[in-house]
Design a protein around this motif. Sequence first.
Motif, PDB file in Angstrom:
ATOM      1  N   PHE A  81     -70.191  44.185 -33.573  1.00  0.00           N
ATOM      2  CA  PHE A  81     -69.274  44.843 -32.642  1.00  0.00           C
ATOM      3  C   PHE A  81     -69.603  46.327 -32.566  1.00  0.00           C
ATOM      4  O   PHE A  81     -69.675  46.927 -31.501  1.00  0.00           O
ATOM      5  CB  PHE A  81     -67.832  44.618 -33.091  1.00  0.00           C
ATOM      6  N   ARG A  86     -69.081  45.402 -28.124  1.00  0.00           N
ATOM      7  CA  ARG A  86     -68.458  44.242 -27.496  1.00  0.00           C
ATOM      8  C   ARG A  86     -68.185  43.164 -28.517  1.00  0.00           C
ATOM      9  O   ARG A  86     -68.964  42.930 -29.439  1.00  0.00           O
ATOM     10  CB  ARG A  86     -69.382  43.684 -26.413  1.00  0.00           C
ATOM     11  N   LEU A  87     -67.077  42.454 -28.311  1.00  0.00           N
ATOM     12  CA  LEU A  87     -66.725  41.360 -29.212  1.00  0.00           C
ATOM     13  C   LEU A  87     -67.424  40.084 -28.764  1.00  0.00           C
ATOM     14  O   LEU A  87     -67.791  39.936 -27.605  1.00  0.00           O
ATOM     15  CB  LEU A  87     -65.208  41.165 -29.210  1.00  0.00           C
ATOM     16  N   GLY A  88     -67.581  39.152 -29.730  1.00  0.00           N
ATOM     17  CA  GLY A  88     -68.348  37.951 -29.436  1.00  0.00           C
ATOM     18  C   GLY A  88     -67.581  36.839 -28.736  1.00  0.00           C
ATOM     19  O   GLY A  88     -68.163  36.102 -27.939  1.00  0.00           O
ATOM     20  N   CYS A  89     -66.293  36.708 -29.030  1.00  0.00           N
ATOM     21  CA  CYS A  89     -65.532  35.615 -28.435  1.00  0.00           C
ATOM     22  C   CYS A  89     -64.044  35.863 -28.654  1.00  0.00           C
ATOM     23  O   CYS A  89     -63.651  36.815 -29.315  1.00  0.00           O
ATOM     24  CB  CYS A  89     -65.923  34.273 -29.058  1.00  0.00           C
TER      25      CYS A  89
ATOM     26  N   PHE B  40     -65.605  29.396 -24.827  1.00  0.00           N
ATOM     27  CA  PHE B  40     -66.976  29.854 -24.616  1.00  0.00           C
ATOM     28  C   PHE B  40     -67.112  31.244 -25.220  1.00  0.00           C
ATOM     29  O   PHE B  40     -66.200  32.056 -25.139  1.00  0.00           O
ATOM     30  CB  PHE B  40     -67.301  29.953 -23.124  1.00  0.00           C
ATOM     31  N   ALA B  41     -68.284  31.521 -25.788  1.00  0.00           N
ATOM     32  CA  ALA B  41     -68.498  32.863 -26.333  1.00  0.00           C
ATOM     33  C   ALA B  41     -68.517  33.862 -25.191  1.00  0.00           C
ATOM     34  O   ALA B  41     -68.829  33.514 -24.048  1.00  0.00           O
ATOM     35  CB  ALA B  41     -69.824  32.899 -27.093  1.00  0.00           C
ATOM     36  N   PHE B  42     -68.200  35.112 -25.518  1.00  0.00           N
ATOM     37  CA  PHE B  42     -68.228  36.169 -24.509  1.00  0.00           C
ATOM     38  C   PHE B  42     -69.667  36.540 -24.168  1.00  0.00           C
ATOM     39  O   PHE B  42     -70.609  36.118 -24.830  1.00  0.00           O
ATOM     40  CB  PHE B  42     -67.492  37.409 -25.029  1.00  0.00           C
ATOM     41  N   ALA B  44     -71.636  38.962 -24.765  1.00  0.00           N
ATOM     42  CA  ALA B  44     -72.547  39.482 -25.792  1.00  0.00           C
ATOM     43  C   ALA B  44     -73.184  38.376 -26.621  1.00  0.00           C
ATOM     44  O   ALA B  44     -74.278  38.527 -27.146  1.00  0.00           O
ATOM     45  CB  ALA B  44     -71.805  40.453 -26.705  1.00  0.00           C
ATOM     46  N   ARG B  45     -72.481  37.241 -26.773  1.00  0.00           N
ATOM     47  CA  ARG B  45     -72.983  36.160 -27.620  1.00  0.00           C
ATOM     48  C   ARG B  45     -73.306  34.874 -26.878  1.00  0.00           C
ATOM     49  O   ARG B  45     -73.860  33.959 -27.463  1.00  0.00           O
ATOM     50  CB  ARG B  45     -71.935  35.787 -28.686  1.00  0.00           C
ATOM     51  N   SER B 170     -64.085  41.138 -23.541  1.00  0.00           N
ATOM     52  CA  SER B 170     -65.277  41.467 -24.291  1.00  0.00           C
ATOM     53  C   SER B 170     -65.141  42.840 -24.955  1.00  0.00           C
ATOM     54  O   SER B 170     -65.465  43.027 -26.127  1.00  0.00           O
ATOM     55  CB  SER B 170     -66.422  41.480 -23.278  1.00  0.00           C
ATOM     56  N   CYS B 171     -64.678  43.791 -24.197  1.00  0.00           N
ATOM     57  CA  CYS B 171     -64.506  45.122 -24.726  1.00  0.00           C
ATOM     58  C   CYS B 171     -63.018  45.394 -24.899  1.00  0.00           C
ATOM     59  O   CYS B 171     -62.247  45.211 -23.959  1.00  0.00           O
ATOM     60  CB  CYS B 171     -65.128  46.147 -23.777  1.00  0.00           C
TER      61      CYS B 171
END
Lengths: 162, 361
Positions: A81, A86-89, B40-42, B44-45, B170-171
């Motif tokens: 992060f 940004r966060l992953g989920c 679902f992942a955001f 970034a992932r 996400s942010c």
Amino acid sequence: MMCDNCKQNDAVITLTQPTASGVVNTLHLCEKCAAERGVEPSASVPKTALGTFLLSMHKQAAPVPVGTERCAFCGSSLRDFKESERLGCARCYTTFEGSLRDLLRRLHGNSKHVGKSYQAPDAEGEHGVSLRAELQDRLRRAVDSEQFELAAKLRDQIKASE
Amino acid sequence: MSIDLSLLPDGGVSWLDASGEHAGIVLSTRIRLARNLEGFAFAARAREGERLRVLSSVRDAVGASPSLQNSLLVRVDELSGQERLLLHERHLVSKELAGLDHRHPIRSGAAVFLGASSSVMVNEEDHLRIQALRSGFDLDEAYASIERVDADLGGRVPYAYHPEFGFLTSCPTNTGTGMRASVLIHLPGLVLTKEIGKVLNGLQTMGLTYRGLYGEGSEVIGNFFQISNQTTLGRSEEELLEQIKHVVRSVIGHEEEARRVLLRDAGYIIEDKLWRAYGTLRYARSLTFDEAMNYLSGVRLAVGLKLISGLSVYTLNKLLIFSQAAHLTYLEGRSLTDGEAGLARARYVRQALADEAGSSG
């Protein structure tokens, strides 16, 4: 935010200047205007509230092991992060709840949502009808009409969807 | 696929039509909601497979949504760089979705659904970015459009939502309402009277922020400012909108006052300056983008002050869009060097202004 001097570029440096009258002036300057005033821009000066928070997290000598715990759904850590901002989920919000609550308070002055609430639609199927509910209805009907082979098939389908 | 912008109502730029309230000072109003799909992942992932599944779910939901009936799906990930730039120049997609931000190259599954009164970006920073863009100052109408889309989609795909933190993004800067409401406003009066600093600082104490014309990280150009809410959590959507409305009304008032002061105290100086701007645009053979923006700002002010008649704000708005790089390339039908772009831009501007002058007799 914009530079107080030229009003053109993004401000990256905050200059606090005590004046003779004891009032402290705060100036937000872009790199160019700061350089003109003889202020040395540090390469690591964060540009946003988010950046500042992440920087402070890094500097913390806290017992909390920043960067080691991983989210069970997406595998992200707080270090990820920090790097991507940004966060992953969605699950990350629960995994890192404490840190995020703090961050949200700093960013928004508040961590409690008071806007519109939301209810997710039932899973599967059209028109919000759940697939399982539909299968169960059909099973009941099949049993009632003594279509036992069909009923057995439907029972297997329901089991498979669990 | 190749983008055929003629398929869109007005090529997607109906918001330029200067029909809205205070359209002379406020160019446009924009509201966007950030949403993610549960499970679902955001961004970034998320891996390619996940992004494509998100797009597929959204596509089904859009198909069944009355508010997005007849919307056009554009697979941004399948467009050329030039086409993506064109969409971005029309304010139809963000820099990030178009893969124009060096930090975020184009992602597979990047798409946008373009509807008559709203659009939905898919697989940008968040799975969904629902957006409504309106001419002039019209937060209520923009919000009403967006609410319909939000209800239609949220009732068909499960959004990621948390009872304490709200809609998850996400942010964290977008969490909560996920709403960013902004107004694109022209403030040459305040800039010329040097009152702009005070007004902009005032914004910040009110929990609002401002950027240049082209969004995040952009310089102020042509005296255009994008004013938007800074926070998205801890206030309801209505409260946030009321706050922006209140502040923007006040800024419009200050701008109008500044213009009165200019005319009163420096009448002929201002008139001369603005007519020179018009003259340059009418006759220059080469114009850089910055020059065009600055002179257009002067001419827009002249129109607002009623110093020039027979020139429509709509034409000025079109010039803002069409004097950008990808649009010139599109007009000329080939890629251009900076020099050629300068010539093409000047030619386009001369033509547009001559047409207006001709038709106003």
